[in-house]
Design an enzyme around this catalytic site. Structure first.
Site, PDB file in Angstrom:
ATOM      1  N   CYS A 190     -23.181  -8.081  -0.821  1.00 56.18           N
ATOM      2  CA  CYS A 190     -24.185  -7.841   0.238  1.00 56.18           C
ATOM      3  C   CYS A 190     -24.922  -6.515   0.070  1.00 56.18           C
ATOM      4  O   CYS A 190     -25.880  -6.237   0.791  1.00 56.18           O
ATOM      5  CB  CYS A 190     -23.539  -7.914   1.620  1.00 56.18           C
ATOM      6  SG  CYS A 190     -22.567  -6.460   2.048  1.00 56.18           S
ATOM      7  N   HIS A 230       0.444  -6.003   2.200  1.00 56.32           N
ATOM      8  CA  HIS A 230      -0.252  -4.743   2.459  1.00 56.32           C
ATOM      9  C   HIS A 230      -1.442  -4.526   1.519  1.00 56.32           C
ATOM     10  O   HIS A 230      -1.919  -3.406   1.385  1.00 56.32           O
ATOM     11  CB  HIS A 230       0.717  -3.558   2.361  1.00 56.32           C
ATOM     12  CG  HIS A 230       1.686  -3.470   3.513  1.00 56.32           C
ATOM     13  ND1 HIS A 230       2.751  -2.592   3.546  1.00 56.32           N
ATOM     14  CD2 HIS A 230       1.744  -4.150   4.690  1.00 56.32           C
ATOM     15  CE1 HIS A 230       3.423  -2.747   4.683  1.00 56.32           C
ATOM     16  NE2 HIS A 230       2.832  -3.691   5.386  1.00 56.32           N
ATOM     17  N   VAL A 250       1.664  -2.149  -3.374  1.00 56.31           N
ATOM     18  CA  VAL A 250       0.269  -2.400  -3.765  1.00 56.31           C
ATOM     19  C   VAL A 250       0.086  -2.154  -5.262  1.00 56.31           C
ATOM     20  O   VAL A 250      -1.027  -2.116  -5.758  1.00 56.31           O
ATOM     21  CB  VAL A 250      -0.686  -1.513  -2.924  1.00 56.31           C
ATOM     22  CG1 VAL A 250      -0.657  -1.951  -1.458  1.00 56.31           C
ATOM     23  CG2 VAL A 250      -0.326  -0.024  -3.028  1.00 56.31           C
ATOM     24  N   ASP A 251       1.217  -2.002  -5.985  1.00 55.43           N
ATOM     25  CA  ASP A 251       1.153  -1.547  -7.381  1.00 55.43           C
ATOM     26  C   ASP A 251       0.976  -2.650  -8.426  1.00 55.43           C
ATOM     27  O   ASP A 251       0.717  -2.369  -9.598  1.00 55.43           O
ATOM     28  CB  ASP A 251       2.405  -0.708  -7.717  1.00 55.43           C
ATOM     29  CG  ASP A 251       3.717  -1.456  -7.446  1.00 55.43           C
ATOM     30  OD1 ASP A 251       3.771  -2.692  -7.608  1.00 55.43           O
ATOM     31  OD2 ASP A 251       4.705  -0.782  -7.093  1.00 55.43           O
ATOM     32  N   SER A 282      12.708   0.727   3.518  1.00 53.31           N
ATOM     33  CA  SER A 282      13.487   1.510   4.480  1.00 53.31           C
ATOM     34  C   SER A 282      13.549   0.868   5.864  1.00 53.31           C
ATOM     35  O   SER A 282      14.280   1.330   6.728  1.00 53.31           O
ATOM     36  CB  SER A 282      12.882   2.910   4.608  1.00 53.31           C
ATOM     37  OG  SER A 282      11.563   2.825   5.125  1.00 53.31           O
ATOM     38  N   ALA A 294      17.973  -0.151  -7.810  1.00 50.42           N
ATOM     39  CA  ALA A 294      17.508  -1.530  -7.943  1.00 50.42           C
ATOM     40  C   ALA A 294      17.651  -2.074  -9.365  1.00 50.42           C
ATOM     41  O   ALA A 294      17.919  -3.266  -9.543  1.00 50.42           O
ATOM     42  CB  ALA A 294      16.053  -1.619  -7.487  1.00 50.42           C
TER      43      ALA A 294
HETATM   44  P1  OAD Z   1       9.957   3.726   2.024  1.00 47.54           P
HETATM   45  O1  OAD Z   1       9.597   4.923   1.226  1.00 47.54           O
HETATM   46  O2  OAD Z   1       9.884   3.823   3.500  1.00 47.54           O
HETATM   47  O3  OAD Z   1      11.440   3.251   1.659  1.00 47.54           O
HETATM   48  C1  OAD Z   1      11.869   3.111   0.346  1.00 47.54           C
HETATM   49  C2  OAD Z   1      13.304   2.630   0.361  1.00 47.54           C
HETATM   50  O4  OAD Z   1      13.700   2.400  -0.987  1.00 47.54           O
HETATM   51  C3  OAD Z   1      14.298   3.621   0.957  1.00 47.54           C
HETATM   52  O5  OAD Z   1      15.175   2.939   1.854  1.00 47.54           O
HETATM   53  C4  OAD Z   1      15.088   4.143  -0.267  1.00 47.54           C
HETATM   54  O6  OAD Z   1      16.431   4.429   0.029  1.00 47.54           O
HETATM   55  C5  OAD Z   1      14.980   2.967  -1.212  1.00 47.54           C
HETATM   56  N1  OAD Z   1      15.050   3.347  -2.638  1.00 47.54           N
HETATM   57  C6  OAD Z   1      14.615   4.471  -3.247  1.00 47.54           C
HETATM   58  N2  OAD Z   1      14.854   4.430  -4.567  1.00 47.54           N
HETATM   59  C7  OAD Z   1      15.464   3.246  -4.818  1.00 47.54           C
HETATM   60  C8  OAD Z   1      15.973   2.608  -5.997  1.00 47.54           C
HETATM   61  N3  OAD Z   1      15.897   3.182  -7.197  1.00 47.54           N
HETATM   62  N4  OAD Z   1      16.543   1.390  -5.851  1.00 47.54           N
HETATM   63  C9  OAD Z   1      16.638   0.779  -4.648  1.00 47.54           C
HETATM   64  N5  OAD Z   1      16.177   1.338  -3.516  1.00 47.54           N
HETATM   65  C10 OAD Z   1      15.593   2.547  -3.587  1.00 47.54           C
HETATM   66  O7  OAD Z   1       9.029   2.516   1.470  1.00 47.54           O
HETATM   67  P2  OAD Z   1       8.721   1.112   2.138  1.00 47.54           P
HETATM   68  O8  OAD Z   1       9.854   0.649   2.969  1.00 47.54           O
HETATM   69  O9  OAD Z   1       8.203   0.224   1.076  1.00 47.54           O
HETATM   70  O10 OAD Z   1       2.572   0.977   3.983  1.00 47.54           O
HETATM   71  O11 OAD Z   1       7.518   1.489   3.095  1.00 47.54           O
HETATM   72  C11 OAD Z   1       6.906   0.481   3.852  1.00 47.54           C
HETATM   73  C12 OAD Z   1       5.443   0.785   4.045  1.00 47.54           C
HETATM   74  O12 OAD Z   1       5.290   2.097   4.577  1.00 47.54           O
HETATM   75  C13 OAD Z   1       4.628   0.827   2.773  1.00 47.54           C
HETATM   76  O13 OAD Z   1       4.190  -0.449   2.363  1.00 47.54           O
HETATM   77  C14 OAD Z   1       3.472   1.703   3.137  1.00 47.54           C
HETATM   78  C15 OAD Z   1       4.226   2.784   3.879  1.00 47.54           C
HETATM   79  O14 OAD Z   1       3.524   3.479   4.815  1.00 47.54           O
HETATM   80  C16 OAD Z   1       1.275   1.326   4.065  1.00 47.54           C
HETATM   81  O15 OAD Z   1       0.778   2.237   3.427  1.00 47.54           O
HETATM   82  C17 OAD Z   1       0.483   0.499   5.022  1.00 47.54           C
END
Ligand code: OAD
Length: 235
Positions: free
Chosen positions: A141, A111, A95-96, A179, A221
């Protein structure tokens, strides 16, 4: 000569792609969900119970996002979109706004976005002020039902139909920095596979669904994504 137009790379991104821009992930050690309860700050019920707390949580994240600068991974994806002979679609859970800041244009915010405010009464959307308050009124509104335009747990992510169509025409599916814990996003790889589309995971470590990917690139990344993009753009 026009064969390239049939190429479509669909890229799902998550918090890991923004980690090296200084934005915390959710589930890594010390991540956002270690500091805050999901039920309190990321559900409609939590917002009804304590809107001030929820607005405060997203105000703090908005302040960080506004200051954050896209990193080499975001920039590489923008370059891919600009130079690839075919379509590049980013489906982001983030969302950034960092993909747009890096220059990506074809971005679907499944999201929501910190930069947008939403009226829970009439669904009007407008640019969110840096600090949102529970007393804010909807400019359309007038209802005092203003919330961040973030998809919370229990709500339907945006663009599901468009995502479904994109997966159908994808010739490559990539998942970067997520993740694989949150559905429906975590299910896209299985769907891409079912449709016969090659899949690649680019992440710091293997994700929950890692066995479903044909290819895996592990590491930060800012290193793995530019290297992958360079391969794709190689003449
Ligand atoms: P997570 O915090 O669950 O996962 C982040 C992933 O990025 C992990 O697998 C890390 O190993 C990996 N990671 C960390 N640093 C990294 C780097 N420098 N380079 C590459 N990979 C790296 O975040 P999301 O999977 O995005 O939703 O989470 C999904 C959703 O859960 C979000 O959109 C949010 C959250 O709850 C809502 O708030 C609705």
């Amino acid at each position: 000569m026009f064969a390239g137009m049939n190429n479509c790379i669909t890229i799902l991104t998550g918090a890991g792609i923004s980690a090296e821009s200084g934005l915390g992930t959710f589930r890594d050690e010390g991540g956002l969900w270690a500091q805050h309860r999901i039920e309190d700050v990321a559900t409609p019920e939590g917002f009804t119970r304590d809107p001030e707390l929820v607005q405060g949580f997203y105000n703090a994240r908005r302040a960080q996002a506004v200051e954050a600068v896209p990193n080499a991974a975001h920039s590489a994806l923008a370059k891919l979109e600009a130079e690839f002979d075919g379509e590049v679609l980013i489906i982001t859970q983030n969302v950034d706004g960092l993909h747009e800041k890096a220059g990506s244009q074809n971005v679907l915010h499944m999201h929501g976005a910190l930069s947008v405010a939403l009226c829970a009464t009439c669904e009007h959307r407008w640019e969110a002020p840096l600090v949102m308050q529970t007393s804010d009124k909807c400019p359309s509104c007038g209802a005092q039902a203003t919330r961040p335009d973030i998809v919370w747990f229990g709500e339907m992510p945006y663009g599901m139909e468009q995502i479904d169509e994109a997966l159908q025409r994808s010739t490559l599916f990539a998942s970067i920095g997520t993740s694989g814990n949150v559905y429906p996003a975590a299910g896209f790889v299985a769907e891409a596979r079912r449709l016969g589309c090659p899949t690649v995971e680019i992440n710091l470590e293997p994700s929950e669904g890692c066995s479903l990917f044909d290819d895996s690139r592990l590491g930060p990344a800012t290193q793995t994504v530019p290297a992958w993009v360079a391969e794709l753009l190689k003449p």
